[in-house]
Design a protein around this motif. Structure first.
Motif, mmCIF file in Angstrom:
data_model
loop_
_atom_site.group_PDB
_atom_site.id
_atom_site.type_symbol
_atom_site.label_atom_id
_atom_site.label_comp_id
_atom_site.label_asym_id
_atom_site.label_seq_id
_atom_site.Cartn_x
_atom_site.Cartn_y
_atom_site.Cartn_z
ATOM 1 N N ARG A 169 10.155 -4.827 -1.332
ATOM 2 C CA ARG A 169 11.571 -4.470 -1.390
ATOM 3 C C ARG A 169 12.162 -4.767 -2.761
ATOM 4 N NH1 ARG A 169 16.338 -6.717 -1.110
ATOM 5 N NH2 ARG A 169 15.445 -8.816 -0.942
ATOM 6 N N ARG A 170 11.799 -5.932 -3.296
ATOM 7 C CA ARG A 170 12.324 -6.299 -4.607
ATOM 8 C C ARG A 170 11.739 -5.425 -5.711
ATOM 9 N NH1 ARG A 170 12.740 -12.947 -4.714
ATOM 10 N NH2 ARG A 170 13.836 -13.184 -2.713
ATOM 11 N N ILE B 98 9.840 -1.441 -10.131
ATOM 12 C CA ILE B 98 8.587 -1.971 -10.665
ATOM 13 C C ILE B 98 7.425 -1.335 -9.914
ATOM 14 C CG2 ILE B 98 7.175 -4.032 -10.962
ATOM 15 C CD1 ILE B 98 9.732 -5.660 -11.132
ATOM 16 N N LYS B 99 6.466 -0.844 -10.647
ATOM 17 C CA LYS B 99 5.268 -0.280 -10.042
ATOM 18 C C LYS B 99 4.136 -1.293 -10.143
ATOM 19 C CE LYS B 99 2.218 3.742 -9.990
ATOM 20 N NZ LYS B 99 1.866 5.031 -10.635
ATOM 21 N N PRO C 27 -2.320 -1.280 -9.095
ATOM 22 C CA PRO C 27 -2.949 -0.736 -7.871
ATOM 23 C C PRO C 27 -3.952 -1.687 -7.224
ATOM 24 C CG PRO C 27 -2.905 0.910 -9.616
ATOM 25 C CD PRO C 27 -2.479 -0.378 -10.248
ATOM 26 N N ASP C 28 -4.768 -2.344 -8.038
ATOM 27 C CA ASP C 28 -5.776 -3.246 -7.478
ATOM 28 C C ASP C 28 -5.130 -4.434 -6.796
ATOM 29 O OD1 ASP C 28 -7.776 -1.597 -8.406
ATOM 30 O OD2 ASP C 28 -7.996 -2.677 -10.306
ATOM 31 N N ILE C 29 -4.130 -5.031 -7.464
ATOM 32 C CA ILE C 29 -3.441 -6.179 -6.865
ATOM 33 C C ILE C 29 -2.699 -5.759 -5.616
ATOM 34 C CG2 ILE C 29 -1.656 -7.916 -7.237
ATOM 35 C CD1 ILE C 29 -2.404 -7.962 -10.166
ATOM 36 N N ASP C 30 -2.096 -4.561 -5.664
ATOM 37 C CA ASP C 30 -1.347 -4.074 -4.510
ATOM 38 C C ASP C 30 -2.256 -3.893 -3.301
ATOM 39 O OD1 ASP C 30 1.147 -3.041 -3.347
ATOM 40 O OD2 ASP C 30 0.074 -1.123 -3.303
ATOM 41 N N VAL C 31 -3.431 -3.290 -3.533
ATOM 42 C CA VAL C 31 -4.378 -3.090 -2.432
ATOM 43 C C VAL C 31 -4.873 -4.425 -1.890
ATOM 44 C CG1 VAL C 31 -6.666 -2.197 -1.862
ATOM 45 C CG2 VAL C 31 -5.095 -0.810 -3.208
ATOM 46 N N PHE C 32 -5.159 -5.366 -2.796
ATOM 47 C CA PHE C 32 -5.642 -6.682 -2.363
ATOM 48 C C PHE C 32 -4.607 -7.399 -1.499
ATOM 49 C CE2 PHE C 32 -5.866 -11.273 -3.050
ATOM 50 C CZ PHE C 32 -7.167 -11.531 -2.626
ATOM 51 N N MET C 33 -3.345 -7.405 -1.929
ATOM 52 C CA MET C 33 -2.304 -8.106 -1.172
ATOM 53 C C MET C 33 -2.074 -7.456 0.179
ATOM 54 S SD MET C 33 0.496 -9.253 -4.036
ATOM 55 C CE MET C 33 1.334 -10.239 -2.804
ATOM 56 N N LYS C 34 -2.129 -6.127 0.230
ATOM 57 C CA LYS C 34 -1.944 -5.445 1.514
ATOM 58 C C LYS C 34 -3.118 -5.730 2.458
ATOM 59 C CE LYS C 34 0.974 -1.691 -0.208
ATOM 60 N NZ LYS C 34 1.086 -0.254 -0.509
ATOM 61 N N ALA C 35 -4.321 -5.808 1.882
ATOM 62 C CA ALA C 35 -5.493 -6.090 2.720
ATOM 63 C C ALA C 35 -5.423 -7.498 3.303
ATOM 64 C CB ALA C 35 -6.780 -5.915 1.909
ATOM 65 N N THR C 36 -4.915 -8.443 2.513
ATOM 66 C CA THR C 36 -4.823 -9.818 3.015
ATOM 67 C C THR C 36 -3.709 -9.994 4.031
ATOM 68 O OG1 THR C 36 -3.360 -10.463 1.201
ATOM 69 C CG2 THR C 36 -5.737 -10.738 0.858
#
Length: 1068
Positions: free
Chosen positions: A28-29, A35-36, A39-48
């Motif tokens: 949300r923030r 802020i975009k 991609p790698d960090i985004d996928v990792f955080m969503k997977a966790t």
């Protein structure tokens, strides 16, 4: 379960806690700030942040951190079944986590003296970690990587960790912020790591240069080691006790500051609402149930052999029953014929009910894991119990259907389909009830012996009071129950029993008839000298040692076509007298495998290569020979076991010595016989600078064999001369540095092969020359020879084993005392149920009732003896395998001790039982009848006990032994002559009657008590005539029956001794 499955289940149960909410708020923030994310960090955080998944990316990450990727799909294994290595097991245990809170959000190192528990888990989302001795069994490099990862996580995420370590390497020690030093249950120091040396200097003790601070902290409070660190040369040294250290710390400025901080109450306004979770479990009830169901299905698949064996056992017993109660032999003319059908029904009920007895052993075996996971709040108890109950219904339905389909029409029951369905339904309910009953008993007893006792008493009450062995109203004529049918009531009393546990030792030695000189000295004190005896130095060489096993199915499934997996690949080296050689390498490199091969401990696989002892070919029978000279007191002092001399060793993880104390004890066991060559797998003590080193890498290859040198000079120089290898930092542990620079990842990064570099080096050529030199016998030397295989005579071995078993039994009340207690309770139960029935002889039913009491006692108590002794022998057998491999004694003296120690206990058990039951039931008080009763009961208890021992010795583990025993209990039950008298058993099965031990005991007890009674029954026949005509019992045959009892006991004892001598089920 495999390594990955174990950690995945742990991660799944613990859930993601607030990860999802944090990710939602972060997204949300980010959108608000345009802020975009990467991609790698985004996928990792969503997977966790995804919960309820069978596999999780966090699990893969932790597997990588712990270095468990190579064995992720490998079964963990146990003491008898090979699995992952010891270091890998420790890391799997470390890969789990517990919850807690602590005041400071900083990492601590808790230096303790021998405390040990299972390590916590890392795959979960907990923010407070309490980790006990996570470095035990790990190499220093892996320990450093784990603690460093924890340090980063703690500092970045503001988490908390308290870690207990025994001997951390200096670089690992430097990772910690605060230190808590414990000794003798008191806090000696608690505060910043930088100030700990200042405190001890304030007390007059200084850590020497190049001495690890962690080692110094452990030794400075020891009475034995403290004096060497005394720095006040102008003052005489006096021992400073732990109490004095603790008192001094309270007045030290760090202690005062700590006390002032703790005196101020915590301001709750500074705490975030999400700091503590408001949910007891990490998942919803539905998700927890799904997770437990998935695991239970997986375990059932992995344990499919047990269920297949159960079905095979039921098919066998169904075939046995339907051919004994074959419809062509089953008539419907008299009430006695109806009683035979009654016996067939009862046999079905007993067989089905005892088939559920396997749940007892399986449940007890899984309880430790359940208690650990329950206490860690993985799931509630109902989520664990419900899947087990539900998933057993289809299996029970299949087993019952097989039984009914095979037996119903062959025996000749009513062909009406409705009655067929009703029988199937009632047997299904019975088996489901039995499974649930035994799981309940296992949960109540927790220990196999206690649970076994409770189950025996429950079965006794259930079956005896079921209306078949003893009719509900025996005063009225009971024509509906034939003699055979009445016999069946007491028929099947079978117990299955398993226990895991065992004490294992991976230290091995080759001992020669000599004793070394051992000096014990304290700094600045007179030397205390031990025993001085002649010592024969020996050398050992091994050249191109290769070891391979059959290719695992998991690897074949990945497309590997080779038939063998090579674990050691051409290992060469030499061990010389006076040189302490360190075998180094990361977990899984093959260190234990190499030592097992050299020590002759491998029980399977393919070994190639040459081994010599002082130039002569190695022969295992002389290599493992034990010296006849001991110096026990000196060894106990050397390994600091004097204060524990009267302590019970106990079972690992259950009772007795701690893991650290147990390691010292197992080392001492090898040292007391004064070995010329000793192999020590992961001992607790460190190595000095004069040691030599053999460095191995994963894959069973050597990368360095040579001297270490003072301050590891030679080892460091060798690796630093390799192009690209980084130089060691000042103060860095050479062992850790060496393991780090020689990893497969470093090898790939540098583009080198350390094995090839070593084999092309001058050092390798010198080592091969040394091996060649030492492989030739010295002039005027002789090959090792002993006139006997063992150092002690056969008689001495027997007495030593008997002495050992005496103390083992005396100090094992869960077995010895519980057996006597359960015998007393069983005797009281039988005595009250069959009160005064032995004196009634007016009716035929009176005799049958009394015979029911005899059979119930023989079968239930015999079954209890056999099942309760099985876990004891299973544990003792594991120790026996180790001690036999060390040539301490042969198999026959061990079997002698195990059998003979049972004789007095069984005699006492017999006296207790007969004294209670004989009077309460009202049997005739004559000297001969009383004597025969004691004799037959004694031998029945004895052969049942020996049978239980025999089945363990002849099978791979106690679980299989109990299942095999059940089959024979059921056969003995139906052929005992009680359910069906010998004369009514079909001719083709009558031979089973004469081979059934229970039938001989039943014959002897009944014939000796009633075989000479001339009183007339209500049918007009005398008691003697009734027994002779219907059962075939003759009083003048009692002497032969007694001799058969002696023969049966001797046969079972012989088979036990033969099996323990011939079979070795320990896979190494």
């Amino acid at each position: 379960m495999t390594v990955k499955e174990t950690l995945s289940f742990s991660a799944r149960c613990q859930g993601v806690v607030t990860r999802y909410e944090i990710l939602a708020e972060l997204s949300r923030r980010e959108k608000a700030a345009n802020i975009k994310p990467d991609p790698d960090i985004d996928v990792f955080m969503k997977a966790t942040a995804l919960e309820g998944q069978e596999t999780n990316i966090v699990t893969d990450y932790i597997l990588k951190i712990l270095g468990l990727e190579a064995c992720a799909e490998t079964m963990v294994g146990d003491e008898m079944i090979p699995g992952i290595s010891g270091g890998q097991k420790k890391r799997v245990t470390t890969g789990n986590e517990s919850y807690g809170t602590i005041d400071k959000l900083q990492p601590f190192i808790l230096l303790s003296s021998g405390l040990h528990n299972a390590g916590e888990m890392l795959v979960g989302p907990a923010r407070a970690l309490f980790m006990d001795e996570i470095s035990t069994g790990l190499d220093s490099s892996t320990t450093f990587q784990i603690v460093n990862s924890l340090r980063q996580s703690i500092h970045i995420l503001n988490e908390t960790a308290v870690i207990s370590l025994l001997q951390p390497a200096p670089e690992t020690y430097e990772l910690f912020d605060d230190i808590i030093l414990l000794s003798e249950g008191q806090i000696v120091y608690e505060g910043p790591r930088e100030n700990v040396l200042g405190f001890f200097e304030h007390m007059g003790f200084k850590c020497p240069e190049r001495k690890g601070v962690a080692d110094f902290l452990q030794e400075v409070t020891s009475r034995k080691d403290q004096e060497q660190y005394w720095a006040c040369t102008d003052e005489p040294y006096n021992y400073v006790s732990v109490e004095e250290f603790a008192e001094a710390f309270r007045s030290f400025h760090i202690g005062q500051k700590l006390r002032d901080e703790l005196a101020i109450a915590f301001d709750k306004s500074k705490s975030h609402p999400a700091a503590l979770t408001t949910k007891k479990y990490g998942l919803s009830k539905g998700e927890l149930l799904k997770a437990c169901v998935s695991r239970e299905i997986l375990l059932m698949k992995r344990n499919s052999f047990a269920y297949i064996f159960n079905m095979f056992k039921l098919i066998l017993m169904a075939f046995f029953g339907m051919t004994i109660f074959l419809r062509t032999e089953m008539h419907r003319n008299t009430v006695t014929d109806g009683g035979t059908y009654f016996g067939a029904l009862y046999y079905a009920v007993v067989a089905i009910m005892f088939n559920g007895l396997s749940e007892l052993a399986m449940t007890v075996m899984k309880l430790p894991v359940f208690y650990k996971e329950r206490d860690l709040l993985f799931y509630p108890s109902w989520a664990y119990a419900l899947p087990t109950w539900i998933l057993k219904i289809p299996i029970n339905l299949v087993e019952v259907s097989i039984w009914v389909i095979l037996t119903y029409y062959v025996i000749g029951f009513d062909p009406n389909f409705e009655r067929f369905f009703k029988q199937c339904l009632m047997l299904l309910i019975t088996q489901q009830m039995a499974s649930s009953l035994f799981r309940l008993i296992a949960a109540l007893g927790r220990n196999m012996i206690v649970a076994n006792t409770i189950a025996t008493l429950s079965l006794l009450a259930t079956l005896v009071l079921g209306g078949f062995i003893l009719s509900r109203a025996f005063e009225k004529p009971q024509a509906i129950l034939s003699e055979e049918a009445f016999a069946e009531q007491n028929a099947n009393n079978t117990r299955e029993f398993t226990e895991i546990g065992s004490a294992s030792n991976r230290n091995s030695s080759s001992r020669m008839p000599s004793v070394r000189v051992r000096n014990f000295s304290d700094a600045n004190q007179d030397t205390k000298q031990g025993m001085v005896l002649p010592f024969q130095p020996l050398s050992i060489t091994f050249d191109e040692i290769r070891y391979a096993v059959h290719m695992p199915q998991e690897m074949k499934a990945l497309g590997i076509t080779a038939d063998r997996l090579e674990l050691l690949k051409g290992i060469s080296g030499a061990f010389r007298p006076g040189v302490l050689t360190a075998l180094m390498g990361s977990s899984g490199a093959g260190k234990t495998t190499l030592m097992d091969v050299l020590a002759g401990r491998k029980t399977g696989g393919y070994i190639e290569g040459n081994m010599t002892i002082s130039g002569y070919p190695k022969r295992q029978e002389t290599f493992a020979r034990i010296s006849d000279t001991l110096f026990i007191e000196e060894v106990m002092e050397l390994v600091e076991l004097t204060s524990l001399r009267e302590a019970i060793v106990g079972l690992p993880g259950v009772n007795g010595l701690s893991i650290e104390q147990r390691k010292r004890m197992t080392i001492a066991v090898e040292l007391v016989a004064n070995p010329s060559i000793i192999f020590m797998d992961e001992p607790t003590s460190g190595l000095d600078a004069r040691a030599a080193a053999i460095v191995m890498r994963i894959g069973g290859q050597e990368i360095y064999v040579g001297p270490v040198g003072r301050h590891a000079y030679h080892l460091i120089r060798y690796f630093e001369e390799i192009e690209g290898v980084p130089r060691i930092k000042d103060g860095y542990n050479p062992a850790t540095w060496m393991l780090e620079v020689s990893t497969a990842a470093q090898e790939a990064a540098l583009g080198v092969n350390f094995t090839d570099i070593y084999k092309n080096s001058e050092l390798y050529r010198r080592n091969k020359a040394l091996i060649k030199e030492l492989s030739k016998p010295p002039p005027a030397s002789k090959d090792l020879y002993f006139p006997t295989q063992y150092s002690k005579s056969f008689f001495t071995q027997c007495m030593a084993c008997l002495w050992k078993q005496h103390w083992s039994y005396w100090r094992n009340p869960p077995y010895s005392a519980v057996r006597l207690l359960s015998t007393t309770l069983t005797a009281l139960m039988i005595g009250t149920i069959f009160w005064n029935l032995g004196s009634k002889r007016s009716k035929q039913q009176d005799i049958l009732n009394a015979m029911g009491s005899i059979y119930a006692a023989v079968f239930f108590l015999g079954f209890m003896n056999a099942s309760s002794v099985q876990p004891v022998v299973a544990i003792e057998r594991t120790v026996f395998y180790r001690e036999r491999a060390a040539a301490m004694y042969s198999a026959l003296p061990y079997a002698f001790g195990q059998v003979v120690i049972e004789l007095p206990y069984i005699l006492f058990q017999t006296i207790i039982y007969v004294a209670i039951v004989y009077a309460m039931i009202g049997f005739e008080w004559t000297v001969s009848k009383f004597f025969w009763h004691i004799l037959f009961m004694y031998f029945s208890f004895l052969y049942f006990t020996l049978y239980g021992m025999m089945t363990v010795a002849a099978t791979p583990n106690q679980n299989i032994a109990s299942r095999v025993s059940t089959v024979f209990y059921l056969i003995w039950n139906i052929t005992s002559g009680f359910i069906i008298p010998r004369k009514r058993i079909p001719v083709w099965w009558r031979w089973c009657y004469w081979t059934c031990p229970v039938s001989w005991t039943f014959y002897g007890l009944v014939a000796s008590q009633y075989g000479d009674v001339k009183e007339a029954l209500d049918t007009g026949k005398t008691v003697e005539h009734f027994l002779r005509s219907y059962f075939g019992f003759r009083h003048d045959f009692i002497g032969v029956v007694a001799m058969v009892h002696v023969g049966i006991a001797m046969l079972f004892g012989f088979v036990f001794a033969f099996s323990i001598k011939s079979f070795n089920f320990q896979k190494r």
